[in-house]
Design a protein around this motif. Structure first.
Motif, PDB file in Angstrom:
ATOM      1  N   ARG A  46      56.883  22.950  32.855  1.00 24.17           N
ATOM      2  CA  ARG A  46      55.604  22.483  32.312  1.00 24.17           C
ATOM      3  C   ARG A  46      55.656  21.013  31.881  1.00 24.17           C
ATOM      4  N   ILE A  47      56.820  20.409  32.035  1.00 25.52           N
ATOM      5  CA  ILE A  47      56.924  18.976  31.719  1.00 25.52           C
ATOM      6  C   ILE A  47      56.817  18.204  33.031  1.00 25.52           C
ATOM      7  N   THR A  48      55.924  17.256  33.051  1.00 24.54           N
ATOM      8  CA  THR A  48      55.705  16.526  34.304  1.00 24.54           C
ATOM      9  C   THR A  48      56.118  15.068  34.122  1.00 24.54           C
ATOM     10  N   PHE A  49      56.218  14.391  35.216  1.00 23.47           N
ATOM     11  CA  PHE A  49      56.540  12.970  35.157  1.00 23.47           C
ATOM     12  C   PHE A  49      55.258  12.152  35.104  1.00 23.47           C
ATOM     13  N   THR A  50      55.297  11.113  34.313  1.00 27.67           N
ATOM     14  CA  THR A  50      54.165  10.192  34.321  1.00 27.67           C
ATOM     15  C   THR A  50      54.506   9.094  35.307  1.00 27.67           C
ATOM     16  N   LEU A  51      53.627   8.895  36.234  1.00 32.03           N
ATOM     17  CA  LEU A  51      53.846   7.765  37.139  1.00 32.03           C
ATOM     18  C   LEU A  51      53.361   6.487  36.479  1.00 32.03           C
ATOM     19  N   LEU A  52      52.623   6.688  35.388  1.00 35.57           N
ATOM     20  CA  LEU A  52      52.084   5.541  34.678  1.00 35.57           C
ATOM     21  C   LEU A  52      52.716   5.495  33.301  1.00 35.57           C
ATOM     22  N   SER A  53      52.883   4.330  32.800  1.00 34.85           N
ATOM     23  CA  SER A  53      53.462   4.201  31.481  1.00 34.85           C
ATOM     24  C   SER A  53      52.563   4.860  30.438  1.00 34.85           C
ATOM     25  N   ARG A 319      68.538  23.479  35.488  1.00 34.15           N
ATOM     26  CA  ARG A 319      68.779  23.992  36.843  1.00 34.15           C
ATOM     27  C   ARG A 319      68.543  22.919  37.915  1.00 34.15           C
ATOM     28  N   ARG A 320      68.046  21.776  37.507  1.00 37.26           N
ATOM     29  CA  ARG A 320      67.682  20.707  38.438  1.00 37.26           C
ATOM     30  C   ARG A 320      68.043  19.359  37.830  1.00 37.26           C
ATOM     31  N   GLY A 321      68.248  18.377  38.712  1.00 35.58           N
ATOM     32  CA  GLY A 321      68.429  17.013  38.223  1.00 35.58           C
ATOM     33  C   GLY A 321      67.198  16.535  37.473  1.00 35.58           C
ATOM     34  N   THR A 322      66.021  17.000  37.896  1.00 38.51           N
ATOM     35  CA  THR A 322      64.808  16.614  37.166  1.00 38.51           C
ATOM     36  C   THR A 322      64.864  17.149  35.726  1.00 38.51           C
ATOM     37  N   ASP A 323      65.479  18.333  35.536  1.00 42.08           N
ATOM     38  CA  ASP A 323      65.611  18.871  34.163  1.00 42.08           C
ATOM     39  C   ASP A 323      66.507  17.947  33.324  1.00 42.08           C
ATOM     40  N   VAL A 324      67.586  17.476  33.940  1.00 39.05           N
ATOM     41  CA  VAL A 324      68.489  16.569  33.210  1.00 39.05           C
ATOM     42  C   VAL A 324      67.702  15.324  32.790  1.00 39.05           C
ATOM     43  N   PHE A 325      66.958  14.785  33.735  1.00 40.36           N
ATOM     44  CA  PHE A 325      66.166  13.577  33.469  1.00 40.36           C
ATOM     45  C   PHE A 325      65.185  13.825  32.324  1.00 40.36           C
ATOM     46  N   LYS A 326      64.508  14.980  32.346  1.00 41.62           N
ATOM     47  CA  LYS A 326      63.519  15.280  31.302  1.00 41.62           C
ATOM     48  C   LYS A 326      64.186  15.370  29.931  1.00 41.62           C
ATOM     49  N   ALA A 327      65.350  16.011  29.881  1.00 45.92           N
ATOM     50  CA  ALA A 327      66.052  16.133  28.592  1.00 45.92           C
ATOM     51  C   ALA A 327      66.471  14.746  28.087  1.00 45.92           C
ATOM     52  N   LEU A 328      66.918  13.897  29.004  1.00 42.82           N
ATOM     53  CA  LEU A 328      67.305  12.534  28.592  1.00 42.82           C
ATOM     54  C   LEU A 328      66.074  11.769  28.099  1.00 42.82           C
ATOM     55  N   ALA A 329      64.958  11.947  28.809  1.00 43.20           N
ATOM     56  CA  ALA A 329      63.733  11.239  28.409  1.00 43.20           C
ATOM     57  C   ALA A 329      63.273  11.678  27.028  1.00 43.20           C
ATOM     58  N   LEU A 330      63.539  12.930  26.675  1.00 39.51           N
ATOM     59  CA  LEU A 330      63.131  13.435  25.357  1.00 39.51           C
ATOM     60  C   LEU A 330      64.202  13.170  24.295  1.00 39.51           C
ATOM     61  N   THR A 380      62.967   6.550  29.643  1.00 39.76           N
ATOM     62  CA  THR A 380      62.321   6.509  28.328  1.00 39.76           C
ATOM     63  C   THR A 380      61.391   7.697  28.138  1.00 39.76           C
ATOM     64  N   ARG A 381      60.951   7.842  26.900  1.00 42.33           N
ATOM     65  CA  ARG A 381      59.989   8.907  26.560  1.00 42.33           C
ATOM     66  C   ARG A 381      58.708   8.778  27.389  1.00 42.33           C
ATOM     67  N   ASN A 382      58.426   7.553  27.819  1.00 42.91           N
ATOM     68  CA  ASN A 382      57.183   7.343  28.558  1.00 42.91           C
ATOM     69  C   ASN A 382      57.204   7.919  29.971  1.00 42.91           C
ATOM     70  N   HIS A 383      58.399   8.312  30.416  1.00 38.82           N
ATOM     71  CA  HIS A 383      58.475   8.834  31.783  1.00 38.82           C
ATOM     72  C   HIS A 383      58.019  10.277  31.903  1.00 38.82           C
ATOM     73  N   VAL A 384      57.911  10.973  30.782  1.00 33.31           N
ATOM     74  CA  VAL A 384      57.549  12.396  30.888  1.00 33.31           C
ATOM     75  C   VAL A 384      56.334  12.706  30.039  1.00 33.31           C
ATOM     76  N   ARG A 385      55.649  13.727  30.462  1.00 30.77           N
ATOM     77  CA  ARG A 385      54.509  14.198  29.682  1.00 30.77           C
ATOM     78  C   ARG A 385      54.727  15.675  29.391  1.00 30.77           C
ATOM     79  N   THR A 386      54.689  16.005  28.110  1.00 32.98           N
ATOM     80  CA  THR A 386      54.887  17.402  27.720  1.00 32.98           C
ATOM     81  C   THR A 386      53.526  18.048  27.500  1.00 32.98           C
ATOM     82  N   GLN A 387      53.546  19.335  27.263  1.00 32.33           N
ATOM     83  CA  GLN A 387      52.286  20.043  27.019  1.00 32.33           C
ATOM     84  C   GLN A 387      51.574  19.473  25.807  1.00 32.33           C
ATOM     85  N   SER A 388      52.346  19.088  24.802  1.00 30.94           N
ATOM     86  CA  SER A 388      51.680  18.598  23.595  1.00 30.94           C
ATOM     87  C   SER A 388      51.037  17.239  23.852  1.00 30.94           C
TER      88      SER A 388
END
Ligand SMILES: Cc1cc2nc3c(=O)[nH]c(=O)nc-3n(C[C@H](O)[C@H](O)[C@H](O)COP(=O)(O)O)c2cc1C
Ligand SMILES: CCCCCCC(=O)C(=O)O
Length: 498
Positions: A46-53, A319-330, A380-388
């Protein structure tokens, strides 16, 4: 599916084919309804990437121009970093998981070799099936030692000494297991723990008083449920190694009132006060208290509380490299990976464990390239968008110079929603007064229909047992310790109740 997996998840399928049911269920399973087990993985999706800052998105009305992150030179991606000062090829560690010889006859020695081959750090479980010495002499992987505190403290102290003598670099103190969670597959399978090699001649895993999970009975006999904050001082008095607390998840500990605002001081903050050198946000792979939040939903508030004073690491559901990236971004400095490595080991030995890490590294590298992040510092935190973020309920409170973020998060619906009815059932059972027929009626009647008085009694006994474990795993020795702060309801989420 061909025989050569193309992603980490496919190793789980091969592991299932390779292992006896009892062992596969032990490795794969979570506790009780396995709600959190599913959520640990699903919350990442449910966490997506922001292509925009993110800032640009917020300021879009003001500046009316949005800037995609394209045309960044990503010809060289550098994933290397340091963890507690030790160099590693990627911010990925092997989580300590017990009993690798149930996955492969050579056990943790092969896992360590896989870690060395990938140049990542290996966490060795206290409950390993190879000895500390065997693992240490097998290869030159940087190793951290995970510690359980046993009732017989001298045994835990001895293991710390052996880890130190064998050049382990840190102690990961697991704090989420005063008792073992209810793993119902293990109960049904009558899971038998093999002799744990480190304890030969000291402690036997053979327990006679169990007709369910032998592992659970062994854990009940061994683990010290009285472990508390003061014991960190004890641990620090017997070792010079840095101590990381593994299992920080809940945010409230002591409620402290500042400036007439009730602010929840975080367990994470208390952990720093007692002098630990790091924190691992973890729910033990959803094997302890069910219905706790997915770890990825708990990460950010811990990171914000810690404010960079000690490193915050993360595990659960990667389970994915994208998951690693999301955790780092958060805000995580590194992640630990549990089941996927064991599944790789079970399916294809050292090669399989190595491939799992390599695939996660490859996927992380690609994610960084496609996100315009040549180095870890660029994430950075700006790379991901969470549900909140999506619900626009991300509220920043400026308090005493610090920004606290309160996440509006449906996934944090917690166990005590179920527990309030349980409290009434327990009262009813103890006082023989039925306080609320609607709440307790059906389960008792079903028990009665199935097995007469015995069935009705078992229904009440099971609920009592589960309540007792829930209280233990929530740090509530008495009913009076259960507070409104232990739960989050949907309306809290909607109204961003502080
Ligand atoms: C089979 C299994 C055994 C585990 N054994 C331990 C253990 O001995 N000590 C510990 O602190 N955590 C243990 N864990 C928890 C892991 O360290 C880690 O927190 C969890 O596996 C991370 O979630 P993941 O499996 O989704 O990556 C175990 C987890 C699993 C799945
Ligand atoms: C005292 C032995 C308990 C071993 C439990 C291993 C573990 O943490 C797990 O999640 O399983």
């Amino acid at each position: 599916m061909g025989d050569e997996p193309v992603n980490v998840k496919e190793y789980q399928i091969l592991a299932r084919q390779a292992l006896p049911k009892m062992y596969y269920d032990y490795f794969a399973g979570g506790s009780e309804d396995q709600h959190t087990l599913r959520e640990n993985v699903a919350a990442f999706q449910r966490i997506t990437f922001t292509l925009l800052s993110y800032e640009y998105a917020i300021l879009q009305h003001a500046i009316n121009s949005l800037r995609p992150r394209i045309l960044v030179d990503v010809s060289k991606i550098d994933m290397s970093t340091t963890i507690l000062g030790y160099k590693t090829s990627a911010p990925i560690m092997i989580a300590p998981t017990a009993m690798h010889k149930l996955a492969h006859p050579e056990g943790e020695v092969l896992t360590a070799k896989a870690a060395a081959a990938c140049d990542v750090i290996m966490g060795l479980s206290f409950s390993s099936t190879c000895t500390i010495e065997e693992v240490a002499s097998s290869c030159d992987a940087v190793r951290f030692f995970q510690l359980y505190v046993y009732k017989r403290r001298e045994i835990s102290a001895l293991m710390v000494k052996r880890a130190e003598a064998n050049r382990f670099k840190a102690i990961l103190l697991t704090v989420d297991t005063p008792k073992l969670g209810r793993r119902e597959a293990d109960k049904k399978n009558k899971m038998i723990a093999p002799q744990l090699k480190n304890f030969e001649g000291l402690v036997s895993t053979k327990v006679d008083d169990s007709d369910g999970s032998n592992l659970e009975a062994f854990a009940a006999r061994s683990l010290d449920p009285s472990l508390s904050w003061k014991d960190i001082a004890w641990l620090k008095s017997i070792t010079k190694l840095p101590v990381l607390i593994k299992g920080v998840l809940t945010r409230e500990d002591d409620v402290i009132y500042i400036l007439n605002l009730s602010l929840c001081f975080l367990v994470a903050v208390k952990a720093m006060e007692v002098g630990v050198e790091g924190i691992i946000v973890s729910n033990h792979g959803a094997r302890q208290l069910d219905y706790v939040p997915a770890t990825i939903n708990a990460l950010e508030e811990v990171v914000l509380a810690v404010q960079g004073r000690v490193p915050v690491h993360f595990d659960g559901g990667i389970r994915r490299g994208t998951d690693v990236f999301k955790a780092l971004a958060l805000g995580a400095q590194a992640v630990l990976v549990g089941r996927p490595v064991v599944f790789g080991l079970a399916a294809k030995g050292e090669y399989g464990a190595r491939r799992v890490i390599e695939m996660l590294k490859d996927e992380l590298e690609l994610t960084m390239a496609l996100s315009g992040c040549p180095t870890l510092n660029d994430i950075t935190r700006n790379h991901v968008r969470t549900q909140s973020d999506n619900r626009h309920c991300r509220i920043n409170y400026l308090v005493a110079g610090s920004i606290f973020n309160f996440n509006d998060d449906n996934d944090n619906l917690m166990i005590f929603m179920c527990t309030y009815p349980f409290v009434r059932i327990v009262d009813a059972a103890q006082k023989c007064i039925v306080l609320d027929l609607n709440t307790v009626g059906r389960p008792v009647v079903f028990g009665l229909a199935a097995k007469g008085e015995y069935g009705a009694r078992r229904v009440i006994e099971m609920l009592k047992d589960e309540l007792e474990l829930t209280m233990a795993l929530s740090g509530c020795p008495t009913l009076n310790d259960i507070t409104r702060n232990h739960v989050r309801t949907q309306s809290d989420n909607r109204h961003c109740r502080m």
